[in-house]
Design an enzyme around this catalytic site. Sequence first.
Site, PDB file in Angstrom:
ATOM      1  N   CYS A 170       0.878  -1.163   0.000  1.00 47.54           N
ATOM      2  CA  CYS A 170       0.000   0.000   0.000  1.00 47.54           C
ATOM      3  C   CYS A 170       0.916   1.212   0.000  1.00 47.54           C
ATOM      4  O   CYS A 170       2.097   1.106   0.241  1.00 47.54           O
ATOM      5  CB  CYS A 170      -0.861   0.024   1.257  1.00 47.54           C
ATOM      6  SG  CYS A 170      -1.923  -1.398   1.391  1.00 47.54           S
ATOM      7  N   ARG A 230       2.562   1.299  -5.966  1.00 54.63           N
ATOM      8  CA  ARG A 230       2.597   0.334  -4.852  1.00 54.63           C
ATOM      9  C   ARG A 230       1.247  -0.365  -4.662  1.00 54.63           C
ATOM     10  O   ARG A 230       1.152  -1.363  -3.936  1.00 54.63           O
ATOM     11  CB  ARG A 230       2.963   1.042  -3.548  1.00 54.63           C
ATOM     12  CG  ARG A 230       4.350   1.630  -3.512  1.00 54.63           C
ATOM     13  CD  ARG A 230       4.553   2.401  -2.229  1.00 54.63           C
ATOM     14  NE  ARG A 230       4.499   1.522  -1.073  1.00 54.63           N
ATOM     15  CZ  ARG A 230       5.554   0.868  -0.589  1.00 54.63           C
ATOM     16  NH1 ARG A 230       6.729   1.012  -1.173  1.00 54.63           N
ATOM     17  NH2 ARG A 230       5.456   0.076   0.450  1.00 54.63           N
ATOM     18  N   TRP A 256      -3.675  -1.890  -1.646  1.00 55.01           N
ATOM     19  CA  TRP A 256      -3.616  -3.122  -2.441  1.00 55.01           C
ATOM     20  C   TRP A 256      -4.165  -4.189  -1.509  1.00 55.01           C
ATOM     21  O   TRP A 256      -3.457  -4.660  -0.619  1.00 55.01           O
ATOM     22  CB  TRP A 256      -2.192  -3.424  -2.872  1.00 55.01           C
ATOM     23  CG  TRP A 256      -2.095  -4.624  -3.745  1.00 55.01           C
ATOM     24  CD1 TRP A 256      -1.899  -5.911  -3.345  1.00 55.01           C
ATOM     25  CD2 TRP A 256      -2.213  -4.667  -5.166  1.00 55.01           C
ATOM     26  NE1 TRP A 256      -1.888  -6.742  -4.418  1.00 55.01           N
ATOM     27  CE2 TRP A 256      -2.078  -6.018  -5.563  1.00 55.01           C
ATOM     28  CE3 TRP A 256      -2.420  -3.718  -6.144  1.00 55.01           C
ATOM     29  CZ2 TRP A 256      -2.143  -6.428  -6.884  1.00 55.01           C
ATOM     30  CZ3 TRP A 256      -2.487  -4.125  -7.462  1.00 55.01           C
ATOM     31  CH2 TRP A 256      -2.344  -5.466  -7.816  1.00 55.01           C
ATOM     32  N   ASN A 286      -0.217   0.444   6.445  1.00 49.01           N
ATOM     33  CA  ASN A 286       0.281  -0.512   5.448  1.00 49.01           C
ATOM     34  C   ASN A 286       0.886  -1.664   6.233  1.00 49.01           C
ATOM     35  O   ASN A 286       1.708  -1.448   7.129  1.00 49.01           O
ATOM     36  CB  ASN A 286       1.344   0.139   4.559  1.00 49.01           C
ATOM     37  CG  ASN A 286       1.947  -0.883   3.582  1.00 49.01           C
ATOM     38  OD1 ASN A 286       1.348  -1.912   3.306  1.00 49.01           O
ATOM     39  ND2 ASN A 286       3.135  -0.588   3.085  1.00 49.01           N
ATOM     40  N   GLU A 321      10.677 -11.501 -25.234  1.00 47.21           N
ATOM     41  CA  GLU A 321       9.848 -10.307 -25.059  1.00 47.21           C
ATOM     42  C   GLU A 321      10.642  -9.093 -24.585  1.00 47.21           C
ATOM     43  O   GLU A 321      10.218  -7.966 -24.793  1.00 47.21           O
ATOM     44  CB  GLU A 321       8.647 -10.567 -24.144  1.00 47.21           C
ATOM     45  CG  GLU A 321       8.941 -10.968 -22.759  1.00 47.21           C
ATOM     46  CD  GLU A 321       7.638 -11.132 -21.944  1.00 47.21           C
ATOM     47  OE1 GLU A 321       6.652 -10.435 -22.216  1.00 47.21           O
ATOM     48  OE2 GLU A 321       7.631 -11.950 -21.024  1.00 47.21           O
ATOM     49  N   HIS A 344      14.066 -34.678 -32.829  1.00 52.06           N
ATOM     50  CA  HIS A 344      12.953 -34.803 -33.802  1.00 52.06           C
ATOM     51  C   HIS A 344      12.850 -33.550 -34.664  1.00 52.06           C
ATOM     52  O   HIS A 344      11.769 -33.174 -35.097  1.00 52.06           O
ATOM     53  CB  HIS A 344      11.652 -35.055 -33.027  1.00 52.06           C
ATOM     54  CG  HIS A 344      11.714 -36.293 -32.204  1.00 52.06           C
ATOM     55  ND1 HIS A 344      11.635 -37.559 -32.750  1.00 52.06           N
ATOM     56  CD2 HIS A 344      11.949 -36.462 -30.879  1.00 52.06           C
ATOM     57  CE1 HIS A 344      11.781 -38.460 -31.785  1.00 52.06           C
ATOM     58  NE2 HIS A 344      11.962 -37.821 -30.642  1.00 52.06           N
TER      59      HIS A 344
HETATM   60  C1  AGP Z   1       4.547 -12.425 -19.720  1.00 52.30           C
HETATM   61  O1  AGP Z   1       5.823 -11.934 -19.408  1.00 52.30           O
HETATM   62  C2  AGP Z   1       3.810 -11.569 -20.716  1.00 52.30           C
HETATM   63  N1  AGP Z   1       3.713 -10.233 -20.276  1.00 52.30           N
HETATM   64  C3  AGP Z   1       2.471 -12.169 -21.123  1.00 52.30           C
HETATM   65  O2  AGP Z   1       2.746 -13.416 -21.706  1.00 52.30           O
HETATM   66  C4  AGP Z   1       1.458 -12.390 -19.991  1.00 52.30           C
HETATM   67  O3  AGP Z   1       1.898 -13.427 -19.159  1.00 52.30           O
HETATM   68  C5  AGP Z   1       0.119 -12.812 -20.630  1.00 52.30           C
HETATM   69  O4  AGP Z   1      -0.330 -11.754 -21.439  1.00 52.30           O
HETATM   70  C6  AGP Z   1      -0.956 -13.146 -19.589  1.00 52.30           C
HETATM   71  O5  AGP Z   1      -1.271 -12.001 -18.836  1.00 52.30           O
HETATM   72  P1  AGP Z   1      -2.159 -12.184 -17.512  1.00 52.30           P
HETATM   73  O6  AGP Z   1      -1.377 -13.036 -16.577  1.00 52.30           O
HETATM   74  O7  AGP Z   1      -2.383 -10.803 -17.001  1.00 52.30           O
HETATM   75  O8  AGP Z   1      -3.443 -12.862 -17.931  1.00 52.30           O
END
Ligand code: AGP
Length: 580
Positions: free
Chosen positions: A4, A29, A76, A102, A460, A476
């Site tokens: 929080c 936070r 939170w 908090n 990513e 494979h």
């Molecule tokens: C994970 O690093 C990505 N940002 C992405 O794959 C994410 O996990 C996915 O979009 C699912 O999001 P969510 O957990 O909010 O449903």
Amino acid sequence: MPMCGIAGYIGRKEAAQILLKSIRNLEYRGYDSVGMATLSEGELHVKKGTGKVSEVGEKLNFTTLPGKLGFAHTRWATHGEPSERNAHPHLSTSGKIAIVHNGIIENYLELKEELTDASFRSETDSEVIAHLLEKNYKGSLKDALLKTIEKLNGTYAICAMHAEKEEIAVARNGSPLAIGIGENENFVGSDVSAFVEYTKEAIYLDDFEIGIITPDSVKVFNNEGRELHKPPMRINWDLEQAQKQGYAHFMLKEIHEQPQIIRDSLSIQIPPLQKPNKIFMVACGTAGYAGLVGKYIMEKAAGIPVEVAPASEFRYSSPIIGEGDLFISISQSGETADTLAALRLAKEKGAKTLGIINVQDSTIARESDTVIYTRAGPEIGVASTKAFTSQLIALYKIAEKFSGQQYPLDSLAQKVQAVLDSEGQISKIAEKYFKVYNFLYIGRGFNYPIALEGALKLKEISYIHAEGYASGEMKHGPIALVCDEVPTIAIAPEDSVYKKSVSNMQEIKARKGKIIAVATEGDSSIVQHATNVIYVPQTQEELYPFLSVVALQLFAYHVASLRDCDIDKPRNLAKSVTVE
Ligand code: AGP
């Protein structure tokens, strides 16, 4: 650690405007509800509601709150769902004392029983603090606070005001609290993000210390009431650095929060669950890979058949699901469109639905029959790390519930810390590989999902093409990719499939492929099969995913950092994919 945000101000200016800005800087936070209290001419004024600071700020018009002292809070939720009555500040029965808090008061239920003449308005643990202060108040807020903290078990960062006193009282144990020192004004913050724009001088409370703050003085006392000499420290962070607690990126901060997230997640309560005929684990991306680990553990521990599917496939296939089946959706945001659609399809078909969700009251949480909230706190980095770890804890606890088996989950926090402590070696290895264009990730059994997750992390945030495979799949087809320019990360801890993993590595090495092995500390023989080795502590076979994933999060982070990528906000990605 419940996240929080607390901000306080006392001085010559109107407090509300300053508090609104301060609490906005703390929104990272936690942000499911927000509130503010100010004091003017012997009267406390409180406004609070659910939603983000910007939404609630507009709706409730915080800046109309009068007075030159006050505090604000973003919540939170951990105890009590997000709602206006559960939002902070909380008032004592007479309305003469306001508090924000908090942390977690572990003995709040017994304290509530003792406070027989208090009228409680919320279902939070925090509210007991306001009523205890009122019970202990005999004219001195300092003395009342000292008596109150004696009774509290658990963690707290507290701000309190009494309508009769132009002062702010603060207390801290376990949850951070800092005091910003200004000219004829002083500030309070859960961290210096709340006030670093106004002052670079701060006093950090230590555990069991309290403070009494007026516009011209800050007095700090230990829990026996003895005044302490605590000279202000110089803050050498700007706002953004302060929000990252000094880490270069939110993602790195969140990777390092994982030991604490594990400790917090161990207190996740698993509700009564009927053992299903079959479990469907459905999610997207990283959450989907958590579900795949969940499959391995659920089938091994509880002997329940588990089907895993990406939500985008589940919803457009013809899933054979119905009465007696359990549909488990996993989602950090709780708003992922494909996961939500899959949930609705599963409900239509008569399955019981359980959500493992990080954001309270999110859409998927609200539409699931049962919800288990993970304890990761707000995850700001687009690449999911700490949420994944908390999802795993929830899945292992469900497997324990179904099977009656126990896993040594409480040993994980310090083992993950050991992996984090090897960050220097991991970043050195990253220096050797950050210029490559293709990466293979392989793992077997419990570590197969981690090969997929590790590859996703690299993709990513560093934009390097990476593929995760089941190690046994290499011959494979994928082994055709192996050559000097295509390195492989081989997750090969000393588990029941270790020998098979080693032979995969030998096949790769024989074709000039470089290998980074993720191996068990003490395994000296692995070096003959690998170019580089990242060691993780020895653990029970089922628990290696918790350790190998942290090694691969750090590897991806340092590769991306060396490539100067926008790690917290990678190109083309959103934190929550709320569209198909
Ligand atoms: C994970 O690093 C990505 N940002 C992405 O794959 C994410 O996990 C996915 O979009 C699912 O999001 P969510 O957990 O909010 O449903």
